[in-house]
Design a protein around this motif. Structure first.
Motif, PDB file in Angstrom:
ATOM      1  N   LEU A   1      -9.444 -32.509  50.841  1.00 21.01           N
ATOM      2  CA  LEU A   1      -9.517 -31.376  49.956  1.00 21.01           C
ATOM      3  C   LEU A   1     -10.838 -31.452  49.203  1.00 21.01           C
ATOM      4  CD1 LEU A   1      -6.804 -30.035  47.590  1.00 21.01           C
ATOM      5  CD2 LEU A   1      -9.020 -30.601  46.663  1.00 21.01           C
ATOM      6  N   CYS A   2     -11.539 -30.344  49.211  1.00 22.23           N
ATOM      7  CA  CYS A   2     -12.778 -30.226  48.452  1.00 22.23           C
ATOM      8  C   CYS A   2     -12.639 -28.965  47.603  1.00 22.23           C
ATOM      9  CB  CYS A   2     -13.963 -30.127  49.402  1.00 22.23           C
ATOM     10  SG  CYS A   2     -15.568 -30.039  48.586  1.00 22.23           S
ATOM     11  N   ALA A   3     -12.852 -29.093  46.297  1.00 19.06           N
ATOM     12  CA  ALA A   3     -12.720 -27.943  45.403  1.00 19.06           C
ATOM     13  C   ALA A   3     -13.877 -27.932  44.421  1.00 19.06           C
ATOM     14  CB  ALA A   3     -11.386 -28.007  44.658  1.00 19.06           C
ATOM     15  N   ASP A   4     -14.256 -26.722  43.997  1.00 18.54           N
ATOM     16  CA  ASP A   4     -15.439 -26.566  43.165  1.00 18.54           C
ATOM     17  C   ASP A   4     -15.286 -25.321  42.301  1.00 18.54           C
ATOM     18  OD1 ASP A   4     -18.195 -27.585  42.768  1.00 18.54           O
ATOM     19  OD2 ASP A   4     -18.786 -25.626  43.516  1.00 18.54           O
ATOM     20  N   LEU A   5     -15.683 -25.416  41.041  1.00 16.88           N
ATOM     21  CA  LEU A   5     -15.674 -24.237  40.176  1.00 16.88           C
ATOM     22  C   LEU A   5     -16.769 -23.274  40.617  1.00 16.88           C
ATOM     23  CD1 LEU A   5     -15.162 -25.666  36.567  1.00 16.88           C
ATOM     24  CD2 LEU A   5     -13.548 -24.328  37.932  1.00 16.88           C
ATOM     25  N   ARG A   6     -16.544 -22.000  40.427  1.00 18.02           N
ATOM     26  CA  ARG A   6     -17.535 -20.968  40.724  1.00 18.02           C
ATOM     27  C   ARG A   6     -18.373 -20.710  39.477  1.00 18.02           C
ATOM     28  NH1 ARG A   6     -17.452 -22.413  44.643  1.00 18.02           N
ATOM     29  NH2 ARG A   6     -15.998 -21.988  46.290  1.00 18.02           N
ATOM     30  N   ASP A   7     -19.656 -20.502  39.679  1.00 16.99           N
ATOM     31  CA  ASP A   7     -20.582 -20.118  38.606  1.00 16.99           C
ATOM     32  C   ASP A   7     -20.568 -21.106  37.440  1.00 16.99           C
ATOM     33  OD1 ASP A   7     -21.207 -17.798  40.115  1.00 16.99           O
ATOM     34  OD2 ASP A   7     -19.394 -16.834  39.322  1.00 16.99           O
ATOM     35  N   PHE A   8     -20.411 -22.378  37.748  1.00 21.60           N
ATOM     36  CA  PHE A   8     -20.369 -23.404  36.718  1.00 21.60           C
ATOM     37  C   PHE A   8     -21.699 -23.523  35.981  1.00 21.60           C
ATOM     38  CE2 PHE A   8     -21.142 -27.845  35.487  1.00 21.60           C
ATOM     39  CZ  PHE A   8     -20.147 -27.993  34.540  1.00 21.60           C
ATOM     40  N   THR A   9     -22.798 -23.429  36.693  1.00 24.21           N
ATOM     41  CA  THR A   9     -24.108 -23.567  36.053  1.00 24.21           C
ATOM     42  C   THR A   9     -24.300 -22.499  34.993  1.00 24.21           C
ATOM     43  OG1 THR A   9     -25.027 -24.572  38.045  1.00 24.21           O
ATOM     44  CG2 THR A   9     -26.601 -23.678  36.456  1.00 24.21           C
ATOM     45  N   ALA A  10     -23.982 -21.252  35.330  1.00 24.16           N
ATOM     46  CA  ALA A  10     -24.119 -20.158  34.356  1.00 24.16           C
ATOM     47  C   ALA A  10     -23.197 -20.393  33.161  1.00 24.16           C
ATOM     48  CB  ALA A  10     -23.814 -18.819  35.014  1.00 24.16           C
ATOM     49  N   LEU A  11     -21.975 -20.829  33.411  1.00 25.22           N
ATOM     50  CA  LEU A  11     -21.036 -21.094  32.320  1.00 25.22           C
ATOM     51  C   LEU A  11     -21.551 -22.211  31.422  1.00 25.22           C
ATOM     52  CD1 LEU A  11     -18.259 -20.533  31.001  1.00 25.22           C
ATOM     53  CD2 LEU A  11     -17.314 -22.254  32.566  1.00 25.22           C
ATOM     54  N   SER A  12     -22.090 -23.266  32.033  1.00 26.60           N
ATOM     55  CA  SER A  12     -22.551 -24.408  31.248  1.00 26.60           C
ATOM     56  C   SER A  12     -23.771 -24.055  30.394  1.00 26.60           C
ATOM     57  CB  SER A  12     -22.846 -25.609  32.141  1.00 26.60           C
ATOM     58  OG  SER A  12     -23.943 -25.349  32.985  1.00 26.60           O
ATOM     59  N   GLU A  13     -24.532 -23.044  30.798  1.00 27.43           N
ATOM     60  CA  GLU A  13     -25.705 -22.640  30.025  1.00 27.43           C
ATOM     61  C   GLU A  13     -25.343 -21.881  28.755  1.00 27.43           C
ATOM     62  OE1 GLU A  13     -28.079 -20.531  32.890  1.00 27.43           O
ATOM     63  OE2 GLU A  13     -28.913 -22.393  33.708  1.00 27.43           O
ATOM     64  N   VAL A  14     -24.136 -21.309  28.712  1.00 29.33           N
ATOM     65  CA  VAL A  14     -23.728 -20.521  27.533  1.00 29.33           C
ATOM     66  C   VAL A  14     -22.561 -21.163  26.780  1.00 29.33           C
ATOM     67  CG1 VAL A  14     -24.574 -18.354  28.519  1.00 29.33           C
ATOM     68  CG2 VAL A  14     -22.182 -19.038  28.882  1.00 29.33           C
ATOM     69  N   THR A  15     -22.201 -22.383  27.152  1.00 26.81           N
ATOM     70  CA  THR A  15     -21.067 -23.068  26.522  1.00 26.81           C
ATOM     71  C   THR A  15     -21.559 -24.330  25.833  1.00 26.81           C
ATOM     72  OG1 THR A  15     -19.620 -22.233  28.269  1.00 26.81           O
ATOM     73  CG2 THR A  15     -18.778 -24.054  26.955  1.00 26.81           C
ATOM     74  N   GLU A  16     -21.091 -24.535  24.619  1.00 26.61           N
ATOM     75  CA  GLU A  16     -21.439 -25.727  23.850  1.00 26.61           C
ATOM     76  C   GLU A  16     -20.994 -26.968  24.640  1.00 26.61           C
ATOM     77  OE1 GLU A  16     -18.919 -27.714  21.875  1.00 26.61           O
ATOM     78  OE2 GLU A  16     -20.611 -28.967  21.311  1.00 26.61           O
ATOM     79  N   PRO A  17     -21.795 -28.043  24.647  1.00 25.08           N
ATOM     80  CA  PRO A  17     -21.483 -29.206  25.491  1.00 25.08           C
ATOM     81  C   PRO A  17     -20.070 -29.773  25.321  1.00 25.08           C
ATOM     82  CG  PRO A  17     -23.701 -29.401  24.642  1.00 25.08           C
ATOM     83  CD  PRO A  17     -23.087 -28.200  23.962  1.00 25.08           C
ATOM     84  N   HIS A  18     -19.595 -29.930  24.092  1.00 27.48           N
ATOM     85  CA  HIS A  18     -18.246 -30.476  23.901  1.00 27.48           C
ATOM     86  C   HIS A  18     -17.196 -29.551  24.525  1.00 27.48           C
ATOM     87  CE1 HIS A  18     -14.945 -32.687  22.149  1.00 27.48           C
ATOM     88  NE2 HIS A  18     -14.460 -31.551  21.678  1.00 27.48           N
ATOM     89  N   ALA A  19     -17.371 -28.242  24.347  1.00 27.64           N
ATOM     90  CA  ALA A  19     -16.441 -27.272  24.942  1.00 27.64           C
ATOM     91  C   ALA A  19     -16.523 -27.306  26.461  1.00 27.64           C
ATOM     92  CB  ALA A  19     -16.728 -25.872  24.413  1.00 27.64           C
ATOM     93  N   MET A  20     -17.704 -27.571  27.005  1.00 33.85           N
ATOM     94  CA  MET A  20     -17.867 -27.638  28.460  1.00 33.85           C
ATOM     95  C   MET A  20     -17.110 -28.840  29.019  1.00 33.85           C
ATOM     96  SD  MET A  20     -19.406 -25.735  30.700  1.00 33.85           S
ATOM     97  CE  MET A  20     -17.910 -25.814  31.631  1.00 33.85           C
ATOM     98  N   ILE A  21     -17.184 -29.951  28.314  1.00 31.94           N
ATOM     99  CA  ILE A  21     -16.454 -31.138  28.769  1.00 31.94           C
ATOM    100  C   ILE A  21     -14.952 -30.884  28.695  1.00 31.94           C
ATOM    101  CG2 ILE A  21     -15.918 -33.543  28.185  1.00 31.94           C
ATOM    102  CD1 ILE A  21     -18.918 -33.834  27.455  1.00 31.94           C
TER     103      ILE A  21
END
Length: 184
Positions: A1-21
């Motif tokens: 099984l291989c799974a991956d979030l979509r558009d993670f890079t864009a989300l991580s650019e607009v999300t505070e680091p603690h919230a991203m974790i």
């Protein structure tokens, strides 16, 4: 099984680091929890991706062990999707965006163990089956599906699947028969 979030890079650019974790932890909890619930093992968290295996256990007939592993992986995908649907409802209630993801299942032999340099080993899996499932997961977005299943898994399950034809996968010699779930 291989799974991956979509558009993670864009989300991580607009999300505070603690919230991203916190977001990544919630995602990984859903997927890893489902994998473990059905007898699988998470081998890796790679950025926002997950690599997991469902070992074939000895059975009276080898074919039964193969089917059991494939059925377990399909059940884990269903549980992951349900867990993520619930998480998305919670996130939307908090004014946050949903977390779309892609996942792929393939059945094949792998090599696994500690691999690396003398001073840095990493427990991982390698081999053509790992490459294929990774490439197959990469087709989720272009095909507009959240779950893709290889012909090798389809041959080892009685679950109803929808055929999507054969697709060439980068670095894989033969085209791969690709299936999805009826509700995807």
């Amino acid at each position: 099984l291989c799974a991956d979030l979509r558009d993670f890079t864009a989300l991580s650019e607009v999300t505070e680091p603690h919230a991203m974790i916190t977001t990544l932890d919630a995602w990984f909890d859903r997927v890893a929890g489902a994998v473990h619930a059905f007898g699988g093992e998470v081998l890796k968290f790679i950025g926002d991706g997950v690599l997991a295996i469902f070992p074939v256990t000895p059975a009276a007939h080898k074919a039964q062990g193969d089917r059991d592993a494939c059925e377990a992986a399909l059940r884990a995908i269903a549980a992951s999707r349900a867990g993520m649907a619930h998480l998305d409802q919670v996130r939307q209630g908090q004014g946050l965006t949903p977390l779309p993801f892609g996942a792929a299942l393939h059945f094949g032999e792998i090599l696994w163990g500690n691999i690396g340099a003398a001073d840095r080993l990493d427990f991982t899996a390698i081999g053509p089956a790992v490459n294929l499932v990774s490439r197959l997961e990469g087709l989720c977005k272009p095909l507009g599906r959240s779950v893709l299943i290889s012909g090798a898994v389809a041959a080892n399950t009685s679950a109803p699947l929808v055929p999507l034809g054969e697709h060439a996968l980068r670095g894989i010699a033969d085209p791969c028969a690709v299936f999805t779930l009826p509700d995807d």
